[in-house]
Design a protein around this motif. Structure first.
Motif: not given
Lengths: 425, 264
Positions: A129-131, A167-171, A197-199
Motif C-alpha cells: 500500500a505504501d509503495a 489506497f491509503r487513508t490518513i486521518i 485499503p490501508a487506514l
C-alpha cells in the motif's frame, strides 16, 4: 544473523512500475522516494506462510492477480464525493485527495505519510500500500482545537475493472480537536480483483475521533485491509467497521494507546451471506495510566458464510490501572454458516483494573423467532428483526442519526428495511 | 363469522401426550374461560392453536373462520386474525417496542401476492402519524407510560410490564380471535384490573376470546360466557360463570374426584 529468504511476492512489483506510477500521477520527487523506500521494504517482507495464527484460516492461494502497472493511467478511477464545511476549511481543516494535499502542503504530508511497518501480520500488504497507493487515497487533517461538528463523508466507488484497488487513508486529529469521518467503499462487480485499503488514524492529546468505515466491495473482490489507530493521552477514539461486501475479506486492526487516560472503542458489524469469508484479526495494545480499550464485533452469518475473529489484548508492562475487553458475538442464520471467534490476552503487568474477553457463536433463538412470527412476520422478516436488534448494541453507539442511517442502509440487503421511529416515538 | 372449532385434538410434546382429545367451539362474540390445575395442558392448548413447532398434533383438527389452521405456519395464523398473549413472552434486546409494533403492523398489512415481483411491492405501510395516534390511544386505554415504548421489547421488563405489553400488542393488531395464556398470573390488583379492562375493551360481536387461567380472580372482572375445566388434557366440565365460583370454593380436586368416580 540469519536472513530468511523472502518468499515469492504474491503481487509482483518492481522499481520501474513504482516510478512510472509516481511519474504518471505527477507526484513530487519526495513522494516517489517515499514509495521506493516502501518498495525496498516490500521486497524484503516475509509473506504469510499460512502457519501464523492470523492466516491459518484464510488462504492467500487464490488471491486474484493484481497488475500494479494497470494503475498507471487507469481508465477507471473511483468516483469520490466529500464535502467540507466552509467554516471548518477556513479554520485549517484539510480533507482531500492525498495527491492534492501532497502538492499543496508537502510538509504536512511528509510528516504523516511514513508509517512504521504496520500490523505485523499484514506487513507485505502494508509495504504494498505504501509503495503503490493510488486513486482513492485520502488525507484528513484537523488542526488543534478545531471542533468539526458535521460528519465528514467520503464515498469511494470503483467502476468495473480488474486493476487492483490500493489506497491509503490518513486521518490526523491534532490536540483537543473533534471529528467524525465516514468512509464508504464500494465497487461494481466485473471479475476477480484485489483491494488493499490501508487506514491510519492519529488521535492527538485530548482529541475526539470517530471513524466509520463501510466496506461493500463487490462479491468478486478480495479485500486485504489494515487499520492502525494510534491514541495519545486523554484522547477518545472510536472506530466502526461495517463489513458487508467482498467475497473474501481479511482485515487487520491494531490499536495502539501511547498515553495516559486514553479511551478506545473498536466496533465491528459483519453481515455476510452466500459463500463470503470475513476474517478479522485485532491487536489492542494498552498502555499508560487508566487507559481503556474495548472491542465489540458482532456478526450475522447467512447461507454458507464464515466469519473468523482472532484478537489479542496486550496490556503493556509500563501500563497501570487500565481496563480492556474484547467481545465477539456471532449469530448463525443457517446450518451451513460458521463462526470461529478466538480471543487471547497478554497481560504483562499485575496492575490491571480490568481485562477480559467473551466470545459466542450460536443459532438464532427459536423461542424469540416464534414470538416475533406470532405477531404476523414471516420467517425472513422475523429473522431480520432479530438481527437488527442484535446489531443495535453497535449501531446505537453511533451518536449521529445520519451516520446511523448510512450504516443501516449498508446493512439493508441483509437485515431489511429498518422502521426507524426514534423521532416519532 | 370467525369461529374457532377444535375437534378431538391430541397433542404431544417431545413424544409425551399432553392433550388427549379436546373438543371446543368458540363462536364470535363469546368469551370462554379455560381453567385447570398446573400440568393440565392449558399452555399446550394455547401454543398449539398458535402453531408452536414443538407441539405435535397427532390427531384432530382446528378450524378458524372455516380454514384448517393446522396447515398454516404461525405467521400466517397471526395474519388470519389469531393472537396469542404469551404466558412467557420472549425478550428482544435492541428492538424498541415502537419499532416492533410498527414492523409487525406493516408485515400484517403487506400484500403477499404469489405472482407480484418483489420490486413491485406496493407500499401498504401504516403512515407514521396514523401509527402514532393509534399507539397513543391504546397506551391511554391500558395506562401505559410513554417511556415504555422506547424500551427494548420485554428486555428487563417486570412480569406486570410484560403482560401490559401483550395487551398493548393485542389492541394494536386488533385480532379476530385472542387466546390469553395466564395473562392474569403474577399481577397485582391494579395491573389485573388494567388487563381485565383490556380484555373487556376487545370484546365485540366479531371477536372471540379464549381466556386461559389458573385462578378465578380475573373472572371477577371479566365475565365469561362459558367456563371449561381442563384436566389431564381433556375438557372434563363445561358450565357458566358459576362453575368458576364453584372451583374457587372447592378447588380442582372436586372435579377430579367426580372424574374418577365417573370412570370407576
Amino acid at each position: 544473523m540469519t536472513v530468511l529468504a523472502p518468499t515469492q511476492p504474491l503481487v509482483p512489483l518492481d522499481r520501474e512500475t513504482v516510478e512510472r506510477l509516481s511519474v504518471g500521477r505527477g507526484e513530487p520527487d519526495w513522494l516517489r522516494e517515499h514509495r521506493l523506500r516502501a518498495l525496498d521494504r516490500y521486497e524484503r517482507a516475509e509473506w504469510p506462510s499460512g502457519q501464523e495464527e492470523e492466516w491459518r484460516r484464510f488462504t492467500l492461494k487464490d488471491l486474484p492477480h493484481a497488475r500494479i502497472a494497470d494503475l498507471i493511467d487507469t481508465k477507471h478511477p473511483p468516483s469520490e464525493y466529500g464535502s467540507v464545511p466552509l467554516t471548518a476549511s477556513r479554520h485549517g481543516l484539510i480533507f482531500d485527495r492525498m495527491l492534492t494535499v501532497a502538492k499543496d502542503q508537502p510538509e504536512l504530508v511528509k510528516r504523516w505519510l511514513p508509517s512504521d511497518e504496520g500490523i505485523r501480520s499484514h506487513r507485505p500488504f502494508r509495504a504494498l500500500a505504501d509503495a503503490a497507493f493510488a486513486h482513492g487515497s485520502t488525507f484528513l487533517y484537523v488542526p488543534a482545537g478545531l471542533q468539526v461538528e458535521l460528519p465528514l463523508e467520503v464515498h469511494k466507488r470503483w467502476t468495473a475493472g480488474t486493476e487492483p484497488i490500493i489506497f491509503r487513508t490518513i486521518i490526523v486529529a491534532e490536540a483537543n480537536s473533534t471529528v467524525t469521518v465516514v468512509e464508504e467503499l464500494s465497487s461494481e462487480s466485473g471479475g476477480p480483483r484485489l483491494a488493499v485499503p490501508a487506514l491510519e488514524v492519529h488521535a492527538g492529546p485530548g482529541a475526539r475521533v470517530r471513524y466509520v468505515g463501510i466496506h461493500r466491495f463487490a462479491e468478486d473482490v478480495w479485500e486485504i485491509g489494515q487499520q492502525n489507530v494510534i491514541s495519545a493521552r486523554d484522547s477518545f477514539l472510536s472506530s466502526f467497521n461495517v463489513l458487508v461486501g467482498s467475497g473474501r475479506t481479511k482485515l487487520g486492526v491494531q490499536s495502539d494507546i501511547r498515553g495516559d487516560g486514553a479511551e478506545v472503542k473498536l466496533y465491528g458489524l459483519v453481515a455476510a451471506a452466500d459463500s463470503q469469508r470475513i476474517d478479522v484479526n485485532s491487536l489492542q495494545i494498552v498502555d499508560g495510566k487508566a487507559s481503556q480499550s474495548d472491542l465489540l464485533y458482532l456478526s450475522a452469518l447467512y447461507d454458507s458464510a464464515k466469519a473468523v475473529y482472532y484478537g489479542i489484548i496486550r496490556v503493556q508492562p509500563t501500563s497501570s490501572g487500565t481496563g480492556s475487553y474484547q467481545e465477539c458475538r456471532n449469530m448463525l442464520l443457517s446450518d451451513k454458516a460458521g463462526a470461529d471467534p478466538i480471543p487471547a490476552l497478554e497481560i504483562l503487568t499485575s496492575d490491571v483494573a480490568r481485562c477480559g474477553h467473551g466470545a459466542t457463536a450460536g443459532a438464532i433463538d427459536e423461542e424469540e423467532l416464534f414470538y416475533v412470527m406470532s405477531r404476523g412476520m414471516p420467517r425472513l422478516e422475523a429473522e431480520q428483526l432479530l438481527v437488527r436488534g442484535f446489531f443495535n448494541r453497535v449501531v446505537a453507539a453511533i451518536p449521529e442519526p445520519q451516520v446511523r442511517a448510512k450504516v443501516l442502509a449498508a446493512l439493508e440487503p441483509r437485515i431489511g428495511r429498518v422502521a426507524e421511529l426514534e423521532a416519532a416515538a | 363469522m370467525p369461529d374457532l372449532e377444535i375437534k378431538d385434538l391430541h397433542v404431544e410434546v417431545d413424544k409425551k401426550p399432553i392433550l388427549n382429545g379436546i373438543d371446543l367451539a368458540v363462536r364470535s362474540g363469546e368469551v370462554h374461560a379455560i381453567m385447570g390445575p398446573n400440568g393440565s395442558g392449558k399452555s399446550t392448548l394455547a401454543l398449539t392453536i398458535m402453531g408452536h413447532p414443538r407441539y405435535k398434533v397427532t390427531r384432530g383438527t382446528i378450524h378458524f373462520d372455516g380454514r384448517d389452521i393446522l396447515a398454516m405456519p404461525v405467521d400466517e395464523r397471526a395474519r388470519a386474525g389469531l393472537f396469542l398473549a404469551f404466558q412467557y413472552p420472549a425478550a428482544i434486546p435492541g428492538v424498541s417496542v415502537a419499532n416492533f409494533l410498527r414492523t409487525a403492523l406493516n408485515a400484517r398489512r403487506a400484500e403477499r401476492g404469489t405472482t407480484a415481483a418483489a420490486g413491485e411491492r406496493k407500499n401498504t405501510d401504516i403512515p407514521i402519524p396514523q401509527f402514532v395516534k393509534l399507539l397513543a390511544d391504546k397506551r391511554k386505554l391500558l395506562e401505559i407510560d410513554e417511556s415504555f415504548i422506547t424500551r427494548s421489547v420485554n428486555d428487563g421488563f417486570s412480569g406486570g410490564e410484560k403482560k401490559r405489553l401483550e395487551m398493548l400488542q393485542m389492541h394494536m393488531f386488533g385480532p379476530k380471535f385472542a387466546v390469553l395464556d395466564e395473562t392474569d398470573s403474577g399481577l397485582d390488583i391494579d395491573a389485573l384490573q388494567v388487563v381485565a379492562r383490556g380484555i373487556e375493551a376487545l370484546r365485540a360481536p366479531d371477536v372471540g376470546i379464549l381466556l386461559i387461567t389458573h385462578y378465578e380472580r380475573i373472572l371477577r372482572y371479566v365475565t365469561p360466557d362459558y367456563v371449561h375445566v381442563l384436566i389431564e388434557g381433556r375438557v372434563v366440565r363445561t358450565g357458566g360463570r358459576e362453575l368458576a365460583a364453584e372451583l374457587e370454593e372447592k378447588g380442582y380436586d372436586f372435579v377430579r374426584e367426580e372424574l374418577y368416580a365417573g370412570r370407576a
